[in-house]
Every structure is written in structure tokens, then in C-alpha cells.
Design a protein around this motif. Structure first.
Motif, PDB file in Angstrom:
ATOM      1  N   ILE A  85       0.837  -1.191  -0.293  1.00  0.00           N
ATOM      2  CA  ILE A  85      -0.113  -0.381   0.014  1.00  0.00           C
ATOM      3  C   ILE A  85       1.615   1.157  -0.137  1.00  0.00           C
ATOM      4  N   ASN A  86       2.411   0.793   0.075  1.00  0.00           N
ATOM      5  CA  ASN A  86       2.879   2.064  -0.288  1.00  0.00           C
ATOM      6  C   ASN A  86       2.945   2.660   1.271  1.00  0.00           C
ATOM      7  N   ALA A  87       2.634   2.573   2.259  1.00  0.00           N
ATOM      8  CA  ALA A  87       3.014   3.237   3.799  1.00  0.00           C
ATOM      9  C   ALA A  87       4.653   3.196   4.525  1.00  0.00           C
ATOM     10  N   ASP A  88       4.503   4.439   4.894  1.00  0.00           N
ATOM     11  CA  ASP A  88       5.265   4.921   5.390  1.00  0.00           C
ATOM     12  C   ASP A  88       5.432   3.778   6.596  1.00  0.00           C
ATOM     13  N   SER A  89       4.173   3.633   7.664  1.00  0.00           N
ATOM     14  CA  SER A  89       4.434   2.796   8.482  1.00  0.00           C
ATOM     15  C   SER A  89       2.864   2.216   8.094  1.00  0.00           C
ATOM     16  N   LEU A  90       2.858   1.044   9.331  1.00  0.00           N
ATOM     17  CA  LEU A  90       0.990   0.018   9.110  1.00  0.00           C
ATOM     18  C   LEU A  90       1.434  -0.332  10.247  1.00  0.00           C
ATOM     19  N   TYR A  91       0.010  -0.154  11.328  1.00  0.00           N
ATOM     20  CA  TYR A  91      -0.201  -0.480  12.661  1.00  0.00           C
ATOM     21  C   TYR A  91      -1.984  -1.507  12.568  1.00  0.00           C
ATOM     22  N   PHE A  92      -1.977  -2.523  13.000  1.00  0.00           N
ATOM     23  CA  PHE A  92      -3.167  -2.988  12.587  1.00  0.00           C
ATOM     24  C   PHE A  92      -3.663  -3.387  14.301  1.00  0.00           C
ATOM     25  N   MET A  93      -5.336  -2.952  14.392  1.00  0.00           N
ATOM     26  CA  MET A  93      -5.474  -2.958  16.026  1.00  0.00           C
ATOM     27  C   MET A  93      -5.207  -3.916  16.783  1.00  0.00           C
ATOM     28  N   SER A  94      -5.234  -4.292  17.838  1.00  0.00           N
ATOM     29  CA  SER A  94      -4.948  -5.551  18.284  1.00  0.00           C
ATOM     30  C   SER A  94      -6.242  -6.013  18.771  1.00  0.00           C
ATOM     31  N   ALA A  95      -6.636  -7.290  19.011  1.00  0.00           N
ATOM     32  CA  ALA A  95      -8.149  -7.919  19.330  1.00  0.00           C
ATOM     33  C   ALA A  95      -8.260  -7.199  20.670  1.00  0.00           C
ATOM     34  N   GLU A  96      -7.228  -7.143  21.771  1.00  0.00           N
ATOM     35  CA  GLU A  96      -7.814  -6.378  22.619  1.00  0.00           C
ATOM     36  C   GLU A  96      -8.321  -6.061  22.738  1.00  0.00           C
ATOM     37  N   GLY A  97      -7.439  -4.820  21.989  1.00  0.00           N
ATOM     38  CA  GLY A  97      -7.828  -3.116  22.110  1.00  0.00           C
ATOM     39  C   GLY A  97      -9.282  -2.998  21.457  1.00  0.00           C
ATOM     40  N   LEU A  98      -9.105  -3.640  20.689  1.00  0.00           N
ATOM     41  CA  LEU A  98     -10.565  -3.337  20.174  1.00  0.00           C
ATOM     42  C   LEU A  98     -11.671  -3.812  20.775  1.00  0.00           C
ATOM     43  N   ILE A  99     -11.619  -5.299  21.765  1.00  0.00           N
ATOM     44  CA  ILE A  99     -12.683  -5.774  23.374  1.00  0.00           C
ATOM     45  C   ILE A  99     -12.851  -4.364  23.762  1.00  0.00           C
ATOM     46  N   ASP A 146      -9.475 -13.539  13.728  1.00  0.00           N
ATOM     47  CA  ASP A 146      -9.546 -14.434  13.777  1.00  0.00           C
ATOM     48  C   ASP A 146      -9.449 -16.470  13.873  1.00  0.00           C
ATOM     49  N   ASN A 147     -10.466 -16.224  13.219  1.00  0.00           N
ATOM     50  CA  ASN A 147     -10.946 -17.837  12.749  1.00  0.00           C
ATOM     51  C   ASN A 147     -11.572 -18.589  13.608  1.00  0.00           C
ATOM     52  N   ASP A 148     -12.120 -17.698  14.954  1.00  0.00           N
ATOM     53  CA  ASP A 148     -12.632 -18.517  15.448  1.00  0.00           C
ATOM     54  C   ASP A 148     -14.562 -18.522  15.225  1.00  0.00           C
ATOM     55  N   TYR A 149     -15.456 -18.758  14.653  1.00  0.00           N
ATOM     56  CA  TYR A 149     -16.152 -18.304  14.060  1.00  0.00           C
ATOM     57  C   TYR A 149     -17.370 -19.178  15.403  1.00  0.00           C
ATOM     58  N   PRO A 150     -17.840 -18.399  15.270  1.00  0.00           N
ATOM     59  CA  PRO A 150     -19.127 -18.850  16.627  1.00  0.00           C
ATOM     60  C   PRO A 150     -20.497 -19.749  16.385  1.00  0.00           C
ATOM     61  N   THR A 151     -20.257 -20.226  15.137  1.00  0.00           N
ATOM     62  CA  THR A 151     -21.270 -21.570  14.940  1.00  0.00           C
ATOM     63  C   THR A 151     -20.852 -22.452  13.940  1.00  0.00           C
ATOM     64  N   GLN A 152     -21.109 -23.350  13.597  1.00  0.00           N
ATOM     65  CA  GLN A 152     -20.270 -24.157  12.722  1.00  0.00           C
ATOM     66  C   GLN A 152     -20.976 -23.392  11.304  1.00  0.00           C
ATOM     67  N   VAL A 153     -19.588 -23.546  10.358  1.00  0.00           N
ATOM     68  CA  VAL A 153     -19.838 -22.876   8.461  1.00  0.00           C
ATOM     69  C   VAL A 153     -18.988 -23.969   8.138  1.00  0.00           C
ATOM     70  N   ASP A 154     -19.799 -25.224   8.592  1.00  0.00           N
ATOM     71  CA  ASP A 154     -18.999 -26.735   7.225  1.00  0.00           C
ATOM     72  C   ASP A 154     -20.065 -27.066   6.479  1.00  0.00           C
ATOM     73  N   PHE A 155     -20.822 -26.512   6.335  1.00  0.00           N
ATOM     74  CA  PHE A 155     -21.816 -27.397   5.659  1.00  0.00           C
ATOM     75  C   PHE A 155     -21.629 -27.272   4.291  1.00  0.00           C
ATOM     76  N   LYS A 156     -22.532 -28.128   3.805  1.00  0.00           N
ATOM     77  CA  LYS A 156     -22.229 -29.078   2.428  1.00  0.00           C
ATOM     78  C   LYS A 156     -22.333 -27.858   1.609  1.00  0.00           C
ATOM     79  N   GLY A 157     -21.480 -27.314   0.668  1.00  0.00           N
ATOM     80  CA  GLY A 157     -22.055 -26.495  -0.434  1.00  0.00           C
ATOM     81  C   GLY A 157     -21.970 -25.652  -0.017  1.00  0.00           C
ATOM     82  N   GLU A 158     -22.413 -24.945   1.646  1.00  0.00           N
ATOM     83  CA  GLU A 158     -21.944 -24.037   1.623  1.00  0.00           C
ATOM     84  C   GLU A 158     -21.375 -22.586   0.884  1.00  0.00           C
TER      85      GLU A 158
END
Ligand code: 5GP
Ligand code: SF4
Ligand code: MG
Length: 459
Positions: free
Chosen positions: A407-421, A442-454
Motif C-alpha cells: 500500500i506504499n505506506a511509511d508505516s502500518l499498524y493494525f489494532m490488536s483484538a484485545e484493544g478492539l474489545i 481470528d478464524n474463531d466462528y461462533p457457529t458451525q460453518v462447514d456445511f456442504k455446498g455452503e
């Protein structure tokens, strides 16, 4: 998407119109209102903005005192009038209308089962699955709706209307918001409280996960369709990006929450600069927070042309790429010769950030430091927020340093999950992840997501 419901107001359609207008940012693709006058439904749906879809004559024909309305955005390939909501069906001796915000993860699976059993679907919208489940049940409406809601998995807010009833439901994790208000004797429901504020209604409360509200001639009945206790997981992207800053979610004002995100970012990733600016509109609040925390002045480094829609709602990448320039301009007199901190809510594909950074440089910025109010967006959403495939998500394959270069930035930072909460706040100590869904980070889905043909249709 956005939904709006009215129970027993003589001006139901007009209230829905103004409510949907306030929810327009949640979907610009189609709009619809369905009203019950007791013996019949009157409805209209169309492609485009609320103000384009409805006119005075149409509004005058929408008579009745119960209404549900919808504004929609969809993912690619699915943008057509037959999928515009509310969906309307013949039901027993009357009518049934359904409007949803969200996505059902196992919709395709249930749909295949229903088709095997002889059901014919009118749309490719997963909302129709719920209408079929209700229509095929021999139980009364409320029991049939409970069974249907128990079968589906996903993130959703449902408004279901018959000739004399309105049902309102939220998914078991409360992923998608829906709030309740009052205007005189009428009850109102909206995806966001800004829609209630707009029409002068009093805000009562948010609908709880797993709740089913029934409004009929006996008034409001507060019921549940599931007793199973699931983690509360309100979509973090609602706080970060989607909802309007004047809305309250879970008792927290969005502008205030975003300001806290900005000051949290400053605590986590301070950088010295001459000014702080936010990408309009969603990141202005956060930029003000960063500025307040650091003492670096907040400046209007960019202007948004308010006559262009939100880029991500336009379906194709090509349109998206055209959209950015139409939409944002740097304010040369502000950024020229300056070290700029640029706050944005998220980096999805990375194209927007790169364009904005380069735009600021073209306008004379000496340095551009990018600060993002969310963690890296690595995983797709299955609950109704439009996200591209994982391979298009820049953070799923690149490190922060690689993204910075891209993205051609001089610096880049993403917020931490703890900071967001912490910045969102409004939760109890024992709430898992602050009562938020953070799955796209964080890939921690609150429901099952792997249904066939999802599929991630979403709305
Ligand atoms: P990108 O990195 O994809 O070019 O753009 C990210 C920015 O645009 C974010 O600030 C967000 O506001 C918006 N955005 C663009 N595309 C999407 C998308 O598909 N989903 C979401 N949630 N936001 C998007
Ligand atoms: Fe929201 Fe992300 Fe969860 Fe989807 S996966 S509901 S966008 S927090
Ligand atoms: Mg943005």
C-alpha cells in the motif's frame, strides 16, 4: 442489509420509508416495503435507493398499520429484483412476508432437502428457505417459526409478518443487530437505532440472541425459540465499519466507540506527525480519538463526495476501482508538506488503502502512516457482511510488512483484538471475547460453518 418493522401505526408505510432511508448505508442495491391492511398486503420493491424506488403515488397505495421494510446489498452475481425483499408469499388463508439482515450458513442444504420434497423456490435468496419451512409446518405460525429458526444456522435478524402479526427474531449468537423502539402505541424495529431516532421514536432495547418477539392483538409477547445458551457474538465489523456513528449498539454509541478505537490505536502505535486524518465517513471518529490521545491535530485531509455510494456495495472489482477516485479527494492545502497519519477501519483487498496513500502523496504529503482500527482481515464472513474469497483478502497471505509495502505506506499498524474489545466496551468480564464475533480476524466462528455446498450469499 437493513430491516425496519412497524406494528400498529396508521402511517406504517411512511415510517418504514423514513426508517429505511436512515438505514440506506446498509444497502443501496434494492429497497422494499410490505404493509398489511388486515385482509390484504400492499407492497413494492425495486432496485436502487429508497428515494428512487418509492414515490408519492406508490406510498399512498401502501395502506395498513403493520409494515416491514428492507434495504439490500448482496455479493456478486446475486443482484436482481427477484431477490429484493421483503419476500411475499401466500400462506394458508392469508399472506406472509419476510425480511432479513444476515446470512444462513446451512440454507443450501435445507433448500436441497425441501426441493427433494417438492418445494419450488422463486428466488436464490436464503431467506426464502425460512418461509418454506414455516409454510410446510402444520403448527401455528409462532410454533412453526420457532421450528424453522431452530433449524437454521447463521447470523440473522428476521422480521416475519402475516395479516395480523409481526414476529421479530435474532440468531442464537446475536450476530446481527436489531433494536426495538416505541412511538405512541406503536412498536418499531430497526437494524440500527439511528432509524428510530430519525422518526422520533423512543429507543427501548436491543433484541437478545435467540429471542422471538411476537406482536399480535394481545400486544407484545417476549418469547424465545431456543433455550440453548450460546456465546454472544455481535459482529465486530458493525462497530468498526458498518453501523452509522449516531447509532447505539448494545448500549454503546458508535461514534464514542470509534473514538476509543482511535485513542487505543495511539496507545498501541504512536508515531510523530503533523496531522491526523480519517478516511470518511467511517474513520473520522477514530481519527478524532487518535488526535485527542496524542495532541497531534485532527485535520480534514480528505473529502468524500457524498453523491457516490460506498465503494464496497458496488458489485464488481472494476466498478470498485472506478469508485474510489469518484469518491475521495485529498485536500492539497491541508496535507502538502506534512507528515500525515491516516486512520482507516479495515484493509480488505488493499486496493483502497493503496489508492488513498498514493492520493495523499500526490497531494504533497511527506510521509503517510497508516493506522487501522481492526486486526488484519484474514477470513471470510459467513454471516452477511460482504467479503471476498479468502484468496482476495490481502492479510490472509501477506505479513504486515508486505502489506505496508503493497500500500506504499511509511508505516502500518493494525489494532490488536484485545484493544478492539476494550475500545468497544459495554460487556461483562466473563463475556467470551467481549461478546463480539471476531471470526474474520481470528478464524474463531461462533457457529458451525462447514456445511456442504455452503455459500456466502448474505444480505
Ligand atoms: P480494500 O482494502 O478492500 O480496498 O478496501 C477496504 C476499505 O473499503 C475499508 O475501509 C472498508 O471500509 C471498505 N471495503 C471495501 N471492500 C470491502 C468489502 O468487501 N467488505 C468490507 N467489509 N469492507 C470493504
Ligand atoms: Fe462480523 Fe467478521 Fe463476524 Fe462476519 S466474521 S459477523 S464481519 S465479525
Ligand atoms: Mg472505508
Amino acid at each position: 442489509c437493513g430491516v425496519f418493522g412497524v406494528y400498529r401505526h396508521s402511517d406504517a408505510a411512511s415510517l418504514a420509508y423514513y426508517g429505511l432511508h436512515a438505514l440506506q448505508h446498509r444497502g443501496e442495491e434494492s429497497a422494499g416495503i410490505c404493509v398489511s391492511s388486515g385482509d390484504e398486503f400492499h407492497y413494492h420493491r425495486g432496485m436502487g435507493l429508497v428515494k428512487e424506488v418509492f414515490n408519492k403515488d406508490l406510498m399512498a397505495s401502501l395502506t395498513g398499520d403493520i409494515a416491514i421494510g428492507h434495504v439490500r446489498y448482496s455479493t456478486s452475481g446475486d443482484s436482481k429484483l427477484t431477490n429484493a425483499q421483503p419476500l411475499v408469499f401466500k400462506y394458508r388463508d392469508g399472506d406472509l412476508a419476510v425480511a432479513t439482515n444476515g446470512n444462513i450458513v446451512n440454507a443450501l442444504q435445507i433448500r436441497h432437502e425441501l426441493e427433494q420434497g417438492g418445494s419450488i423456490f422463486q428466488t436464490t435468496s436464503d431467506t426464502e428457505v425460512v418461509a418454506h419451512l414455516i409454510a410446510r409446518s402444520s403448527k401455528d405460525l409462532v410454533e412453526a417459526a420457532k421450528d424453522a429458526l431452530k433449524r437454521i444456522v447463521g447470523g440473522f435478524a428476521f422480521l416475519i409478518m402475516t395479516n395480523d402479526k409481526l414476529l421479530v427474531a435474532s440468531d442464537p449468537n446475536g450476530l446481527r443487530p436489531v433494536t426495538m423502539g416505541r412511538l405512541g402505541d406503536a412498536y418499531l424495529f430497526a437494524s440500527e437505532s439511528c432509524a428510530l431516532e430519525t422518526i422520533g421514536a423512543e429507543l427501548l432495547r436491543d433484541i437478545e440472541p435467540g429471542e422471538l418477539l411476537v406482536l399480535d392483538q394481545n400486544g407484545l409477547h417476549e418469547d424465545r425459540y431456543t433455550e440453548e445458551k450460546q456465546r454472544k457474538a455481535l459482529c465486530a465489523m458493525e462497530y468498526i465499519y458498518f453501523a452509522r456513528p449516531d447509532s447505539d449498539l448494545n448500549g454503546t454509541n458508535l461514534h464514542a466507540a470509534r473514538k476509543r478505537m482511535g485513542s487505543q490505536l495511539a496507545l498501541e502505535a504512536f508515531v510523530d506527525a503533523d496531522l491526523v486524518t480519517g478516511v470518511p465517513d467511517s474513520s473520522i471518529s477514530a481519527a478524532i480519538g487518535y488526535a485527542e490521545q496524542t495532541g497531534i491535530p485532527y485535520e480534514l485531509g480528505m473529502i468524500k463526495n457524498k453523491y457516490t455510494g460506498r465503494t464496497f456495495i458496488q458489485p464488481s472489482q472494476e466498478l470498485r476501482e472506478q469508485g474510489v477516485k469518484m469518491k475521495l479527494s485529498a485536500v492539497r492545502r491541508v496535507v502538502e508538506g506534512k507528515r500525515v497519519i491516516m486512520i482507516d477501519d479495515s484493509i480488505v483487498r488493499g486496493t483502497t488503502s493503496r489508492r488513498i496513500v498514493n492520493m495523499l502523496r500526490d497531494a504533497g504529503a511527506l510521509e503517510v502512516h497508516v493506522r487501522i482500527t481492526s486486526p488484519p482481515f484474514k477470513n471470510p464472513c459467513f454471516y452477511g457482511i460482504d467479503t471476498p474469497d479468502r484468496r482476495e483478502l490481502i492479510a490472509s497471505s501477506k505479513t504486515v510488512e508486505e502489506i505496508r509495502q503493497e500500500i506504499n505506506a511509511d508505516s502500518l499498524y493494525f489494532m490488536s483484538a484485545e484493544g478492539l474489545i476494550a475500545a468497544v466496551g459495554g460487556h461483562n468480564e466473563q463475556d467470551y471475547k467481549g461478546g463480539l464475533c471476531l471470526a474474520c480476524f481470528d478464524n474463531d466462528y461462533p457457529t458451525q460453518v462447514d456445511f456442504k455446498g455452503e455459500e456466502k450469499l448474505g444480505c
